[in-house]
Design a protein around this motif. Structure first.
Motif, PDB file in Angstrom:
ATOM      1  N   ILE A  77     -27.711  72.214  79.879  1.00  0.00           N
ATOM      2  CA  ILE A  77     -28.403  71.656  78.708  1.00  0.00           C
ATOM      3  C   ILE A  77     -27.467  70.615  78.098  1.00  0.00           C
ATOM      4  N   ILE A  78     -27.965  69.400  77.908  1.00  0.00           N
ATOM      5  CA  ILE A  78     -27.106  68.368  77.306  1.00  0.00           C
ATOM      6  C   ILE A  78     -27.548  68.154  75.859  1.00  0.00           C
ATOM      7  N   GLY A  79     -26.613  68.348  74.918  1.00  0.00           N
ATOM      8  CA  GLY A  79     -26.885  68.126  73.498  1.00  0.00           C
ATOM      9  C   GLY A  79     -27.023  69.426  72.737  1.00  0.00           C
ATOM     10  N   GLY A  98     -31.169  64.047  71.418  1.00  0.00           N
ATOM     11  CA  GLY A  98     -31.557  63.536  70.103  1.00  0.00           C
ATOM     12  C   GLY A  98     -31.725  62.029  70.054  1.00  0.00           C
ATOM     13  N   SER A  99     -31.609  61.499  68.845  1.00  0.00           N
ATOM     14  CA  SER A  99     -31.722  60.058  68.615  1.00  0.00           C
ATOM     15  C   SER A  99     -30.690  59.707  67.545  1.00  0.00           C
ATOM     16  N   ARG A 100     -30.623  58.433  67.194  1.00  0.00           N
ATOM     17  CA  ARG A 100     -29.740  58.069  66.074  1.00  0.00           C
ATOM     18  C   ARG A 100     -30.449  57.045  65.206  1.00  0.00           C
ATOM     19  N   THR A 104     -25.165  53.342  58.675  1.00  0.00           N
ATOM     20  CA  THR A 104     -26.272  54.171  59.150  1.00  0.00           C
ATOM     21  C   THR A 104     -25.976  55.637  58.847  1.00  0.00           C
ATOM     22  N   LEU A 105     -27.022  56.447  58.913  1.00  0.00           N
ATOM     23  CA  LEU A 105     -26.873  57.882  58.656  1.00  0.00           C
ATOM     24  C   LEU A 105     -26.779  58.616  59.982  1.00  0.00           C
ATOM     25  N   ASN A 106     -25.597  58.547  60.577  1.00  0.00           N
ATOM     26  CA  ASN A 106     -25.355  59.251  61.827  1.00  0.00           C
ATOM     27  C   ASN A 106     -24.115  60.113  61.667  1.00  0.00           C
ATOM     28  N   LEU A 108     -39.165  58.755  55.896  1.00  0.00           N
ATOM     29  CA  LEU A 108     -38.584  59.882  55.155  1.00  0.00           C
ATOM     30  C   LEU A 108     -37.073  59.766  55.022  1.00  0.00           C
ATOM     31  N   THR A 109     -36.389  59.268  56.078  1.00  0.00           N
ATOM     32  CA  THR A 109     -34.927  59.151  56.003  1.00  0.00           C
ATOM     33  C   THR A 109     -34.533  58.148  54.917  1.00  0.00           C
ATOM     34  N   GLY A 110     -35.226  57.008  54.853  1.00  0.00           N
ATOM     35  CA  GLY A 110     -34.926  56.001  53.832  1.00  0.00           C
ATOM     36  C   GLY A 110     -35.169  56.535  52.435  1.00  0.00           C
ATOM     37  N   ILE A 111     -36.269  57.231  52.263  1.00  0.00           N
ATOM     38  CA  ILE A 111     -36.613  57.782  50.938  1.00  0.00           C
ATOM     39  C   ILE A 111     -35.577  58.829  50.522  1.00  0.00           C
ATOM     40  N   GLU A 112     -35.234  59.705  51.452  1.00  0.00           N
ATOM     41  CA  GLU A 112     -34.249  60.750  51.118  1.00  0.00           C
ATOM     42  C   GLU A 112     -32.894  60.118  50.799  1.00  0.00           C
ATOM     43  N   ALA A 113     -32.521  59.093  51.569  1.00  0.00           N
ATOM     44  CA  ALA A 113     -31.218  58.454  51.348  1.00  0.00           C
ATOM     45  C   ALA A 113     -31.190  57.740  49.993  1.00  0.00           C
ATOM     46  N   ALA A 137     -37.087  67.859  78.849  1.00  0.00           N
ATOM     47  CA  ALA A 137     -36.547  67.172  77.668  1.00  0.00           C
ATOM     48  C   ALA A 137     -37.174  67.801  76.426  1.00  0.00           C
ATOM     49  N   ALA A 138     -36.365  67.898  75.378  1.00  0.00           N
ATOM     50  CA  ALA A 138     -36.847  68.518  74.131  1.00  0.00           C
ATOM     51  C   ALA A 138     -36.219  67.821  72.933  1.00  0.00           C
ATOM     52  N   GLY A 139     -36.949  67.804  71.832  1.00  0.00           N
ATOM     53  CA  GLY A 139     -36.439  67.184  70.605  1.00  0.00           C
ATOM     54  C   GLY A 139     -36.738  65.693  70.571  1.00  0.00           C
ATOM     55  N   ASP A 140     -35.943  64.948  69.808  1.00  0.00           N
ATOM     56  CA  ASP A 140     -36.220  63.522  69.593  1.00  0.00           C
ATOM     57  C   ASP A 140     -36.252  62.708  70.878  1.00  0.00           C
ATOM     58  N   ILE A 141     -35.511  63.151  71.896  1.00  0.00           N
ATOM     59  CA  ILE A 141     -35.430  62.365  73.138  1.00  0.00           C
ATOM     60  C   ILE A 141     -36.711  62.488  73.958  1.00  0.00           C
ATOM     61  N   PRO A 182     -44.835  65.220  66.004  1.00  0.00           N
ATOM     62  CA  PRO A 182     -43.986  64.314  65.241  1.00  0.00           C
ATOM     63  C   PRO A 182     -42.511  64.601  65.510  1.00  0.00           C
ATOM     64  N   MET A 183     -41.672  63.568  65.402  1.00  0.00           N
ATOM     65  CA  MET A 183     -40.232  63.782  65.568  1.00  0.00           C
ATOM     66  C   MET A 183     -39.703  64.528  64.353  1.00  0.00           C
ATOM     67  N   GLY A 184     -38.673  65.307  64.537  1.00  0.00           N
ATOM     68  CA  GLY A 184     -38.077  66.037  63.416  1.00  0.00           C
ATOM     69  C   GLY A 184     -37.513  67.344  63.916  1.00  0.00           C
ATOM     70  N   CYS A 185     -36.674  67.972  63.081  1.00  0.00           N
ATOM     71  CA  CYS A 185     -36.158  69.272  63.528  1.00  0.00           C
ATOM     72  C   CYS A 185     -37.292  70.285  63.551  1.00  0.00           C
ATOM     73  N   LYS A 186     -38.358  70.021  62.767  1.00  0.00           N
ATOM     74  CA  LYS A 186     -39.517  70.921  62.742  1.00  0.00           C
ATOM     75  C   LYS A 186     -40.163  71.037  64.121  1.00  0.00           C
ATOM     76  N   SER A 187     -40.052  69.987  64.939  1.00  0.00           N
ATOM     77  CA  SER A 187     -40.607  70.066  66.295  1.00  0.00           C
ATOM     78  C   SER A 187     -39.508  70.236  67.335  1.00  0.00           C
ATOM     79  N   TYR A 221     -44.981  68.213  55.923  1.00  0.00           N
ATOM     80  CA  TYR A 221     -43.761  67.405  55.862  1.00  0.00           C
ATOM     81  C   TYR A 221     -43.033  67.819  54.600  1.00  0.00           C
ATOM     82  N   CYS A 222     -41.715  67.843  54.640  1.00  0.00           N
ATOM     83  CA  CYS A 222     -40.992  68.086  53.393  1.00  0.00           C
ATOM     84  C   CYS A 222     -39.942  67.002  53.201  1.00  0.00           C
ATOM     85  N   VAL A 223     -39.869  66.521  51.978  1.00  0.00           N
ATOM     86  CA  VAL A 223     -39.004  65.381  51.662  1.00  0.00           C
ATOM     87  C   VAL A 223     -38.143  65.757  50.471  1.00  0.00           C
TER      88      VAL A 223
HETATM   89  C1  LIG Z   1     -31.001  62.064  56.743  1.00  0.00           C
HETATM   90  C2  LIG Z   1     -31.986  62.717  57.657  1.00  0.00           C
HETATM   91  C3  LIG Z   1     -32.881  63.666  57.138  1.00  0.00           C
HETATM   92  C4  LIG Z   1     -33.793  64.307  57.970  1.00  0.00           C
HETATM   93  N1  LIG Z   1     -34.665  65.226  57.430  1.00  0.00           N
HETATM   94  C5  LIG Z   1     -35.540  65.860  58.231  1.00  0.00           C
HETATM   95  C6  LIG Z   1     -36.423  66.845  57.714  1.00  0.00           C
HETATM   96  O1  LIG Z   1     -36.432  67.139  56.524  1.00  0.00           O
HETATM   97  N2  LIG Z   1     -37.287  67.475  58.551  1.00  0.00           N
HETATM   98  C7  LIG Z   1     -37.315  67.178  59.888  1.00  0.00           C
HETATM   99  O2  LIG Z   1     -38.119  67.772  60.606  1.00  0.00           O
HETATM  100  N3  LIG Z   1     -36.494  66.243  60.415  1.00  0.00           N
HETATM  101  C8  LIG Z   1     -35.608  65.577  59.638  1.00  0.00           C
HETATM  102  N4  LIG Z   1     -34.770  64.632  60.175  1.00  0.00           N
HETATM  103  C9  LIG Z   1     -34.852  64.338  61.618  1.00  0.00           C
HETATM  104  C10 LIG Z   1     -34.071  65.398  62.418  1.00  0.00           C
HETATM  105  O3  LIG Z   1     -32.738  65.433  61.981  1.00  0.00           O
HETATM  106  C11 LIG Z   1     -34.115  65.089  63.901  1.00  0.00           C
HETATM  107  O4  LIG Z   1     -35.442  64.899  64.299  1.00  0.00           O
HETATM  108  C12 LIG Z   1     -33.501  66.249  64.672  1.00  0.00           C
HETATM  109  O5  LIG Z   1     -32.111  66.308  64.402  1.00  0.00           O
HETATM  110  C13 LIG Z   1     -33.750  66.140  66.172  1.00  0.00           C
HETATM  111  O6  LIG Z   1     -33.149  67.235  66.793  1.00  0.00           O
HETATM  112  P1  LIG Z   1     -32.557  67.090  68.271  1.00  0.00           P
HETATM  113  O7  LIG Z   1     -32.013  68.425  68.648  1.00  0.00           O
HETATM  114  O8  LIG Z   1     -33.543  66.426  69.138  1.00  0.00           O
HETATM  115  O9  LIG Z   1     -31.330  66.044  68.123  1.00  0.00           O
HETATM  116  P2  LIG Z   1     -29.990  66.102  67.277  1.00  0.00           P
HETATM  117  O10 LIG Z   1     -30.099  66.985  66.118  1.00  0.00           O
HETATM  118  O11 LIG Z   1     -29.631  64.674  67.036  1.00  0.00           O
HETATM  119  O12 LIG Z   1     -28.951  66.738  68.289  1.00  0.00           O
HETATM  120  C14 LIG Z   1     -28.634  66.079  69.503  1.00  0.00           C
HETATM  121  C15 LIG Z   1     -27.176  66.348  69.797  1.00  0.00           C
HETATM  122  O13 LIG Z   1     -26.901  65.879  71.116  1.00  0.00           O
HETATM  123  C16 LIG Z   1     -25.612  65.357  71.143  1.00  0.00           C
HETATM  124  N5  LIG Z   1     -25.529  64.377  72.224  1.00  0.00           N
HETATM  125  C17 LIG Z   1     -26.115  63.153  72.282  1.00  0.00           C
HETATM  126  N6  LIG Z   1     -25.799  62.537  73.430  1.00  0.00           N
HETATM  127  C18 LIG Z   1     -25.021  63.393  74.119  1.00  0.00           C
HETATM  128  C19 LIG Z   1     -24.366  63.320  75.378  1.00  0.00           C
HETATM  129  N7  LIG Z   1     -24.469  62.236  76.156  1.00  0.00           N
HETATM  130  N8  LIG Z   1     -23.604  64.370  75.781  1.00  0.00           N
HETATM  131  C20 LIG Z   1     -23.498  65.489  74.983  1.00  0.00           C
HETATM  132  N9  LIG Z   1     -24.099  65.597  73.786  1.00  0.00           N
HETATM  133  C21 LIG Z   1     -24.846  64.561  73.358  1.00  0.00           C
HETATM  134  C22 LIG Z   1     -25.433  64.692  69.794  1.00  0.00           C
HETATM  135  O14 LIG Z   1     -24.043  64.634  69.464  1.00  0.00           O
HETATM  136  C23 LIG Z   1     -26.235  65.593  68.862  1.00  0.00           C
HETATM  137  O15 LIG Z   1     -25.407  66.493  68.160  1.00  0.00           O
HETATM  138  C24 LIG Z   1     -33.831  63.978  59.360  1.00  0.00           C
HETATM  139  C25 LIG Z   1     -32.937  63.043  59.884  1.00  0.00           C
HETATM  140  C26 LIG Z   1     -32.020  62.414  59.054  1.00  0.00           C
HETATM  141  C27 LIG Z   1     -31.051  61.409  59.651  1.00  0.00           C
END
Ligand SMILES: Cc1cc2nc3c(=O)[nH]c(=O)nc-3n(C[C@H](O)[C@H](O)[C@H](O)COP(=O)(O)OP(=O)(O)OC[C@H]3O[C@@H](n4cnc5c(N)ncnc54)[C@H](O)[C@@H]3O)c2cc1C
Length: 393
Positions: A5-7, A104-106, A121-123, A150-155, A266-270, A282-287, A318-320
């Motif tokens: 599993i990568i990430g 994930g994404s950035r 940026t918020l990374n 949502l990210t812009g509004i929260e920031a 593949a799972a999450g934002d990617i 929708p993208m987000g930790c919720k999914s 959605y929660c903001v």
């Molecule tokens: C400020 C902010 C507020 C947010 N608020 C919400 C919210 O309220 N609700 C909501 O649902 N979503 C929210 N999100 C979006 C949410 O954070 C993302 O959708 C979520 O983190 C995606 O989860 P993920 O596991 O796909 O990726 P991530 O959480 O980004 O995790 C991926 C991980 O993989 C690692 N990685 C990347 N490339 C590699 C590699 N080549 N090798 C090894 N590791 C690697 C990264 O370091 C990272 O830690 C918010 C985002 C931001 C920036």
């Protein structure tokens, strides 16, 4: 079976824990490795809090993986070889029978000139520098947040609440949360006014320079720019020849397997699920967490020689966060459409905080073998694909 599993974000950790416990319970052998650059899980949903100097708890992945049997390989996956079924990490090579991409994404943009050079940026890697700049800015300095999602509004709201001495504005191409209900949108605009955030809607940005944005409607000056519009994807999947969409997200079938390389999940934002019309994720930790847990479940099914199941996800809300004292919960109906039902103010802020906490709690419970990553389903997911169409090997 070797599973890599990568990430180690929300999706990757949820996948590792669900798979490890199911594999152990059903007595099927699997070697599970999680490749992640750090010993901690970065709570991306709290990065705006980190950037405004709020001390956040360190979330150690080791706490979750203890007793799970999952090996944490600390490092960056630099390349995937789908033919050889190998992944390269800092001079080492790991073989896999099944691979899970959860990278994930950035926040950021590779398209608008000047973002990388002149905007923050918020990374995970950039939030500390943003915090230092914000803390060093003099009274009345202008902070311009770009992005009306949502990210812009929260920031913007977090910066305005934490640093009332600064002049905060927000610029967005369209209208703020245009898809929210009028009541939801009105509440966000109301809080923005209360926090003295100047909102500029309908602003298309061409470029960013040292102290100004060039836009369709003229220049906007700033002392510090926070770029929260859009997202960029790591190129790992594209470089490996996987089929991706225009953003670089991996196109996955309903079981969350790559449509071009079905032994890679593949799972999450990617991930960009190719779903029947009308169904979206929708993208987000919720999914991300549900997708990760679902991939873990499907891999456990594979270990038993059973067919995988289609991912079924229905949006609940959605929660903001709007600073620490206000928040908005925008509910969806059974069809996933956003309704006029909202929760606001301190209760909204509290609810949002509970949701943020629940991500870690759910992973902790998963680490103890309890299925705590749960989600609402539409009940309309397609049937599992027949065995013959599954990945070879
Ligand atoms: C400020 C902010 C507020 C947010 N608020 C919400 C919210 O309220 N609700 C909501 O649902 N979503 C929210 N999100 C979006 C949410 O954070 C993302 O959708 C979520 O983190 C995606 O989860 P993920 O596991 O796909 O990726 P991530 O959480 O980004 O995790 C991926 C991980 O993989 C690692 N990685 C990347 N490339 C590699 C590699 N080549 N090798 C090894 N590791 C690697 C990264 O370091 C990272 O830690 C918010 C985002 C931001 C920036």
């Amino acid at each position: 079976m070797d599973i890599v599993i990568i990430g180690g974000g929300y999706a990757g950790v949820a996948c590792a824990l669900r798979l490890a416990h199911r594999a152990r319970r059903q007595g099927t052998a699997a070697r599970i490795r999680l490749i992640h650059p750090a010993p901690v899980l970065v709570e991306r949903i709290r990065l705006h809090q980190a950037a405004t100097g709020q001390g956040l708890r360190e979330r150690r992945i080791g706490t979750l993986l203890r007793r799970s049997g999952v090996e944490l390989v600390q490092g960056w996956a630099e390349a995937i070889d789908p033919q050889e079924r190998a992944v390269h990490v800092g001079g080492q090579q790991f073989a896999w029978d099944r691979l899970v991409l959860a990278i994930g994404s950035r926040s950021g943009s590779d398209e608008v000139p000047g973002v990388a050079e002149h905007a923050h940026t918020l990374n995970p890697a950039t939030a500390p520098a943003l915090r230092e700049r914000l803390q060093a800015l003099p009274r009345n300095a202008r902070v311009l947040v770009v992005g009306g999602g949502l990210t812009g509004i929260e920031a913007a709201s977090e910066v305005a609440e934490s640093f009332p001495r600064l002049e905060v504005s927000l610029a967005t191409e369209g209208r703020l949360v245009d898809d929210f209900s009028p009541a939801g949108r009105d509440h966000i605009l109301h809080v923005m006014r209360k926090l003295r955030v100047d909102v500029h809607e309908g602003v298309r940005v061409h470029s960013v320079s040292a102290a100004r944005l060039e836009t369709d409607s003229g220049a906007l000056a700033f002392d510090l720019c926070v770029w929260a519009a859009g997202f960029a994807l790591p190129p790992l999947a594209w470089d490996a020849g996987l089929r991706v969409n225009a953003h670089g997200q991996v196109l996955v079938d309903p079981q969350l397997r790559s449509v071009s390389h079905p032994w890679i999940y593949a799972a999450g934002d990617i991930a960009a699920p190719v779903l029947p019309p009308g169904q979206t994720v929708p993208m987000g930790c919720k999914s991300a967490m549900p997708m990760g847990a679902h991939v873990g479940d499907n891999l456990a099914r594979e270990l038993r020689g059973e067919p995988g199941e289609a991912f079924d996800y229905a949006l609940l809300f959605y929660c903001v966060s709007l600073g620490r004292r206000d928040g908005l919960i925008q509910w969806a109906d059974d069809e996933g459409r956003l309704t006029g039902r909202i929760l606001t103010g301190r209760r909204g802020a509290w609810f949002k905080e509970m949701i943020c906490r629940s991500t870690w709690w759910a992973l902790l419970m998963e680490s103890r073998g309890t299925k705590a990553v749960v989600w609402k389903r539409t009940g309309r997911a397609p049937q599992a694909m027949p065995r013959a169409e599954r990945a070879p090997g």
